[in-house]
Scaffold this active site. Sequence first.
Site, PDB file in Angstrom:
ATOM      1  N   SER A 128       0.832  -1.108  -0.103  1.00 47.68           N
ATOM      2  CA  SER A 128       0.088   0.102  -0.032  1.00 47.68           C
ATOM      3  C   SER A 128       1.123   1.055  -0.096  1.00 47.68           C
ATOM      4  CB  SER A 128      -0.945   0.027   1.119  1.00 47.68           C
ATOM      5  OG  SER A 128      -1.567   1.245   1.415  1.00 47.68           O
ATOM      6  N   TYR A 141      -2.156  -0.838  10.108  1.00 45.77           N
ATOM      7  CA  TYR A 141      -2.015  -1.201   8.568  1.00 45.77           C
ATOM      8  C   TYR A 141      -0.808  -0.524   7.924  1.00 45.77           C
ATOM      9  CZ  TYR A 141      -3.875  -1.525   3.759  1.00 45.77           C
ATOM     10  OH  TYR A 141      -4.170  -2.037   2.445  1.00 45.77           O
ATOM     11  N   ALA A 142      -0.604   0.687   8.137  1.00 45.89           N
ATOM     12  CA  ALA A 142       0.641   1.195   7.526  1.00 45.89           C
ATOM     13  C   ALA A 142       2.039   0.593   8.100  1.00 45.89           C
ATOM     14  CB  ALA A 142       0.723   2.665   7.932  1.00 45.89           C
ATOM     15  N   ALA A 144       1.959  -2.572   9.126  1.00 48.32           N
ATOM     16  CA  ALA A 144       2.175  -3.917   8.535  1.00 48.32           C
ATOM     17  C   ALA A 144       2.697  -3.935   7.183  1.00 48.32           C
ATOM     18  CB  ALA A 144       0.679  -4.723   8.305  1.00 48.32           C
ATOM     19  N   LYS A 145       2.021  -2.929   6.308  1.00 49.94           N
ATOM     20  CA  LYS A 145       2.623  -2.944   4.942  1.00 49.94           C
ATOM     21  C   LYS A 145       3.773  -2.222   4.690  1.00 49.94           C
ATOM     22  CE  LYS A 145      -1.518  -4.157   3.347  1.00 49.94           C
ATOM     23  NZ  LYS A 145      -1.516  -5.537   2.300  1.00 49.94           N
TER      24      LYS A 145
END
Length: 234
Positions: A128, A141-142, A144-145
């Site tokens: 992402s 999320y950031a 993990a990505k």
Amino acid sequence: MSRHVIVTGASRGIGAAIADHFASLGDRVVALSRSGSAPSTCAKSFTVDVSDSEQVNAAVKAAIGEFGPVDVCVVNAGITRDGLAMRMSDEQWREVIATDLDGAFYTARATMASMVRARQGSIIFIGSISPFVGVPGQANYAAAKAGLVGLARALAKEVATRGVTVNVVAPGLIETDMTSDLGSSKDQMAAMIPMGHTGQPSDIAGVVGFLASSQARYITGAVLAVDGGLALGY
């Protein structure tokens, strides 16, 4: 020649588009998802929670037993549990890391061995642009990505001499069920896209297909943003 392609998170959105793309090329596509559902074009589907390494290993072993060594692995499975960091629960943090990062590692590890033995293959992580532009409410999320970038580059160096490439495709704002949950944030991000519009799952599928092709055999450890210019300059 028909290839054996594994796609995680293939039940909908970007994953389904990727599965359909490879199937249209004549490849045998095996879909892994929590629901077990997959496009009708897939040769096989398995119900798998990628955060459970034993489930991943069992599904990949079964796929290899039926279709032979894995030629392409697209690691797409991912979830969001958005919330401001100060209010984010341990469960919100851990669930996203477990699926989006741990699951990515488990899937890559399970498929790499057959590629290394065959001395060819392609692993493509769906990341992402979130880690590069910063999206409020997506610390989990950031993180993990962003972890996928480090994972991909480490793996790329480990298997490069075996003819296996490892890359990351970083989508921007793509029309999926996941982005529809962003609410007003989606409109704000859309207004920042230089090309003036959001992307479609097929835009990601086409780039993934390229990275898995012989035309991209000299590309590894790369992070390719597909975002209409949203992360331009980062």
